[in-house]
Design a protein around this motif. Structure first.
Motif, mmCIF file in Angstrom:
data_model
loop_
_atom_site.group_PDB
_atom_site.id
_atom_site.type_symbol
_atom_site.label_atom_id
_atom_site.label_comp_id
_atom_site.label_asym_id
_atom_site.label_seq_id
_atom_site.Cartn_x
_atom_site.Cartn_y
_atom_site.Cartn_z
ATOM 1 N N UNK A 1 0.808 -1.220 0.000
ATOM 2 C CA UNK A 1 0.000 0.000 0.000
ATOM 3 C C UNK A 1 0.840 1.270 0.000
ATOM 4 N N UNK A 2 2.060 1.172 0.485
ATOM 5 C CA UNK A 2 2.915 2.356 0.538
ATOM 6 C C UNK A 2 3.879 2.410 -0.640
ATOM 7 N N UNK A 3 3.611 1.621 -1.673
ATOM 8 C CA UNK A 3 4.494 1.593 -2.841
ATOM 9 C C UNK A 3 3.670 1.805 -4.104
ATOM 10 N N UNK A 4 4.314 1.965 -5.264
ATOM 11 C CA UNK A 4 3.557 2.115 -6.531
ATOM 12 C C UNK A 4 2.733 0.883 -6.893
ATOM 13 N N UNK A 5 2.974 -0.237 -6.218
ATOM 14 C CA UNK A 5 2.244 -1.463 -6.522
ATOM 15 C C UNK A 5 0.856 -1.503 -5.887
ATOM 16 N N UNK A 6 0.483 -0.435 -5.179
ATOM 17 C CA UNK A 6 -0.807 -0.453 -4.501
ATOM 18 C C UNK A 6 -1.987 -0.531 -5.497
ATOM 19 N N UNK A 7 -1.752 -0.086 -6.765
ATOM 20 C CA UNK A 7 -2.835 -0.122 -7.767
ATOM 21 C C UNK A 7 -2.940 -1.458 -8.485
ATOM 22 N N UNK A 8 -2.004 -2.362 -8.207
ATOM 23 C CA UNK A 8 -2.008 -3.680 -8.844
ATOM 24 C C UNK A 8 -3.163 -4.507 -8.267
ATOM 25 N N UNK A 9 -3.861 -5.325 -9.064
ATOM 26 C CA UNK A 9 -4.945 -6.175 -8.546
ATOM 27 C C UNK A 9 -4.460 -7.096 -7.430
ATOM 28 N N UNK A 10 -5.384 -7.466 -6.523
ATOM 29 C CA UNK A 10 -5.029 -8.279 -5.360
ATOM 30 C C UNK A 10 -4.490 -9.648 -5.772
ATOM 31 N N UNK A 11 -5.005 -10.195 -6.887
ATOM 32 C CA UNK A 11 -4.520 -11.508 -7.306
ATOM 33 C C UNK A 11 -3.024 -11.477 -7.609
ATOM 34 N N UNK A 12 -2.587 -10.422 -8.262
ATOM 35 C CA UNK A 12 -1.161 -10.286 -8.584
ATOM 36 C C UNK A 12 -0.351 -10.057 -7.306
ATOM 37 N N UNK A 13 -0.940 -9.308 -6.351
ATOM 38 C CA UNK A 13 -0.233 -9.066 -5.080
ATOM 39 C C UNK A 13 -0.020 -10.377 -4.339
ATOM 40 N N UNK A 14 -1.046 -11.286 -4.396
ATOM 41 C CA UNK A 14 -0.898 -12.572 -3.714
ATOM 42 C C UNK A 14 0.196 -13.417 -4.361
ATOM 43 N N UNK A 15 0.281 -13.352 -5.699
ATOM 44 C CA UNK A 15 1.352 -14.074 -6.388
ATOM 45 C C UNK A 15 2.720 -13.520 -6.006
ATOM 46 N N UNK A 16 2.793 -12.196 -5.870
ATOM 47 C CA UNK A 16 4.053 -11.574 -5.453
ATOM 48 C C UNK A 16 4.447 -12.037 -4.054
ATOM 49 N N UNK A 17 3.437 -12.185 -3.151
ATOM 50 C CA UNK A 17 3.720 -12.658 -1.784
ATOM 51 C C UNK A 17 4.270 -14.088 -1.811
ATOM 52 N N UNK A 18 3.687 -14.934 -2.703
ATOM 53 C CA UNK A 18 4.188 -16.313 -2.792
ATOM 54 C C UNK A 18 5.630 -16.341 -3.285
ATOM 55 N N UNK A 19 5.932 -15.488 -4.249
ATOM 56 C CA UNK A 19 7.310 -15.414 -4.751
ATOM 57 C C UNK A 19 8.249 -14.930 -3.667
ATOM 58 N N UNK A 20 7.819 -13.954 -2.906
ATOM 59 C CA UNK A 20 8.637 -13.443 -1.807
ATOM 60 C C UNK A 20 8.833 -14.512 -0.747
ATOM 61 N N UNK A 21 7.789 -15.318 -0.497
ATOM 62 C CA UNK A 21 7.893 -16.381 0.504
ATOM 63 C C UNK A 21 8.945 -17.405 0.107
ATOM 64 N N UNK A 22 8.950 -17.780 -1.200
ATOM 65 C CA UNK A 22 9.954 -18.733 -1.666
ATOM 66 C C UNK A 22 11.352 -18.148 -1.559
ATOM 67 N N UNK A 23 11.486 -16.881 -1.908
ATOM 68 C CA UNK A 23 12.802 -16.238 -1.884
ATOM 69 C C UNK A 23 13.317 -16.101 -0.453
ATOM 70 N N UNK A 24 12.409 -15.747 0.453
ATOM 71 C CA UNK A 24 12.815 -15.517 1.841
ATOM 72 C C UNK A 24 12.811 -16.783 2.676
#
Length: 744
Positions: A663-686
């Motif tokens: 929400x505090x980044x330019x990605x706040x306008x991205x659809x929630x489905x894409x945000x969830x995919x980004x979270x999964x990618x971050x989870x694998x990376x971290x």
């Protein structure tokens, strides 16, 4: 309340007052009396008369009006002339900036050199030049002269209002040097300006003066009787319930106001009374009545010394001794009746149909414009004084200062609570008439009475708090716990805390309007400076509590702050502590800066710096090392840091969950489905599981990011309160240093 300002009413009051004995026998004010010197039998003191009032007045009816029956055959006659104030070779000069004056514009001085008549070669201006004289009990000594002649300076010198290091010469009472502490107790000084509380009535003004000046051992009924007697003798009976007034409120007339000023300083029946131009700005009738009052004071056993610009013929008939000054030198000293003979022998006789003082002052001004100045008249006065010596009290029996003060106290004068005087005069006569706590109560009572009738100042502050609270409550209404809500909460707290301090700036005029009243009253020990500071602080607490409660109630639940009832109480406490610290800071500055507009400018500027370094605009970790000291000096830092900790110290509360991290980044306008995919990618990376409900930021994280964890909230609260006390102490020292009432 009835108005007291009409010219006709003033004249009626004066006519009535002229027939009332101030402290002594009844004297009529007929015109034929002006052609002869008034008799100076020393009459009974006010204290002696009031002793009879106290014996005959029922304490259950303190407001009853006593009638004095004065026995004309029984007049107070001391065994010898008790009080003689002598001054010898008084010299006073000040440093001045040298001005470059072309030789063609310079005047020639008396010794033939070129330069200013009042400025010598070392760049000093001589205000008094070897002034000598004597003032006696039962008489009025008036100092005359044109503006700048040194009249007020001489009065200040005699009243110990000039630093001992700067004033040369000696001043003695009954041949003994006067200590400053003793002089404050046995004397009073009436300033040229009428410094009174505008919303108090005449009777209240004198009654509060009695509460300060008269000892606690005196019953309240006796004090009231003393005030009523003083009101009658000052010719103020019809104006007793009229407020003093100011530019915005109609009150008593100028002559009545002047007599009230005198009354406030003579309520304790002083031995020495100094007045700086008491008739300034008054019409001839009012001026005459003021001097008539002073004559009665002198006849009661006091020494009255005053400066006066140009007395009328009627006023001149009331004076016993004149000193006429020109450029700080004595050009005449003696009885007003000897003025014609003085100028006749000098070679410039006063015309029969011309006013004596008017001719004298006009002729002196004419001499001042000549190259030789008044040197010839000064020299003639010295030789004339040697040929016509006045009979001095030193030729007769004289009481010691100790015995004279003891005799005066026993006769009812100098009401100080002391019944005897020992060898150490300064310690035997109390410095203050009342204990500390009595002074605090009386000052508070007077301030409440005056403020209650002029509620505009508090009304403005209260209105400002209500409007600010309402605006904040509507703009920040029901903030959520999202990252955006967190930023909005930070902005609310920063603005709310800074508002409390800026609102305190409205209190600047409170002391500045009372400053010179305070200086007049403390100059002659009406009360302690510490009493004023404590009373001022205690009196501010109820109003600050009302302001704090109003602001907290309007904003806390409307904004949706955390913590429930306990959180509200802590928020309210911090608002109150902020008001206390801000009020103390502004009060201290008003004790240092005398100009209202300058004080506002300085307060607003410093508060702006406090807000800048509070930690909101830039965190503590980002402040350059050479400015970090200002961060810890900021008054806004501690309440801002405390309320933030109160808001975000719940460990179970989460402010950023899952996809809210974007929400505090330019990605706040991205659809929630894409945000969830980004979270999964971050989870694998971290190497950790981050879901939409995973808490990523708690209150502790927000506090760390804001840099407000160096001091916990309770310490922030105590520091804020302590800063309020610290500035009150500084205010006391500012008054102690800045209100000496002495010239350097």
């Amino acid at each position: 309340m009835p108005g007291g300002g009409g010219g006709g009413g003033e004249g009626d009051n004066l006519a009535m007052a002229s027939d009332l004995p101030f402290y002594g026998p009844r004297q009529a004010m007929e015109l034929q009396e002006f052609n002869r010197k008034p008799r100076h039998n020393v009459s009974r003191t006010l204290g002696e008369l009031l002793q009879r009032v106290g014996d005959s007045t029922n304490d259950n009816c303190p407001s009853s009006h006593p009638v004095f029956e004065v026995d004309h055959d029984h007049v107070y006659q001391p065994a010898s002339m008790p009080f003689v104030l002598s001054f010898h070779n008084l010299t006073y000069s000040v440093e001045v900036r040298r001005k470059i004056i072309p030789s063609c514009f310079r005047r020639t001085s008396a010794n033939g050199s070129s330069g200013n008549l009042m400025e010598n070669e070392s760049g000093t201006k001589v205000l008094l030049n070897n002034i000598s004289g004597e003032a006696r009990e039962g008489e009025i000594m008036a100092v005359l002269g044109a503006s700048g002649s040194g009249k007020s300076t001489l009065i200040d010198a005699l009243a110990d209002r000039i630093s001992r290091e700067s004033l040369k010469g000696i001043v003695t009472l009954n041949g003994e040097m006067l200590e400053s502490k003793l002089l404050k107790v046995i004397s009073a000084y009436v300033m040229q300006d009428d410094l009174l509380f505008p919303m108090l009535t005449v009777e209240e003004t004198l009654m509060f003066s009695a509460e300060f000046r008269l000892p606690r051992s005196m019953p309240k009924s006796r004090k009231k009787a003393r005030v009523q007697a003083l009101i009658d003798q000052l010719g103020l009976h019809t104006a007793a319930n009229t407020v003093i007034g100011d530019e915005g409120h109609r009150g008593v007339s100028g002559g009545e106001r002047r007599r009230v000023s005198i009354g406030t300083d003579i309520i304790h029946d002083p031995i020495l009374l100094f007045l700086d131009e008491p008739t300034s700005g008054l019409d001839s009738t009012s001026a005459y009545m003021v001097v008539k009052v002073l004559q009665r004071i002198a006849q009661s056993g006091s020494i009255v010394i005053m400066s006066i610009h140009q007395p009328s013929y009627r006023i001149l008939s009331l004076l016993d001794r004149l000193i006429i000054l020109s450029s700080g030198q004595t050009v005449f000293s003696g009885s007003p009746t000897t003025l014609p003979r003085f100028f006749s022998e000098y070679g410039h006789p006063i015309p029969e149909n011309e006013d004596r003082t008017e001719f004298s002052l006009d002729y002196i001004r004419e001499l001042e414009g000549n190259p030789g100045g008044t040197k010839s008249l000064v020299d003639f006065n010295k030789s004339w004084q040697m040929k016509n010596p006045r009979i001095s009290h030193s030729n007769g029996p004289r009481l010691s200062l100790k015995d004279a003060i003891s005799a005066s106290i026993s006769m009812g004068k100098l009401v100080s609570g002391s019944t005897n005087v020992d060898s150490n005069l300064s310690s035997s006569v109390p410095t203050f008439a009342n204990p500390f706590w009595i002074e605090v109560l009386v000052i508070a009572k007077r301030s409440i009475t005056n403020s209650r009738r002029a509620p505009e100042l508090f009304g403005v502050r209260f209105g400002a708090v209500l409007v600010t609270g309402f605006i904040l409550a509507t703009i920040f209404r029901k903030l959520d716990n999202t990252p955006k809500g967190v930023q909005e909460r930070l902005g609310f707290f920063a603005f709310a805390m800074s508002t409390t301090f800026y609102t305190c700036a409205e209190a600047i005029p409170v002391f500045l309007l009372q400053r010179y009243i305070f200086m007049r009253e403390t100059a002659y020990n009406a009360y302690r400076r510490s009493s004023y500071v404590v009373s001022h602080a205690l009196l501010s607490l109820p109003s600050l509590l009302v302001l704090s409660l109003a602001f907290a109630v309007i904003t806390y639940w409307a904004v949706g702050l955390a913590g429930g009832t306990s959180g509200f109480l802590f928020f309210l406490t911090f608002i109150f502590a902020s008001f206390w610290a801000g009020s103390s800071f502004v009060t201290f500055l008003s004790g240092v800066i005398f100009n209202v507009m300058m004080a506002y400018t300085v307060v607003v500027a410093i508060l702006a710096y406090f807000v800048l370094f509070s930690g909101f605009f830039i965190s503590r970790d980002r402040i350059p090392p050479y400015w970090i000291w200002f961060h810890y000096l900021s008054l806004v830092k501690y309440p801002f840091q405390g309320v933030l900790q109160n808001e975000f110290d719940d460990p179970s509360k989460c402010f950023v969950r899952g996809i809210q991290v974007f929400d505090s980044s330019p990605l706040r306008a991205v659809p929630d489905e894409i945000k969830l995919k980004l979270l999964k990618s971050m989870s694998k990376t971290l190497g950790m599981n981050i879901t939409s409900s995973t808490c990523l930021t708690t209150g502790s994280d927000i506090l760390k990011q804001s840099g407000v964890t160096d001091i916990d909230k309770w310490h922030c609260l105590w520091i804020t309160i302590a800063l309020g006390f610290f500035f009150r102490i500084l205010f006391y020292f500012a008054l102690l240093i800045g209100s000496k009432n002495k010239r350097k």
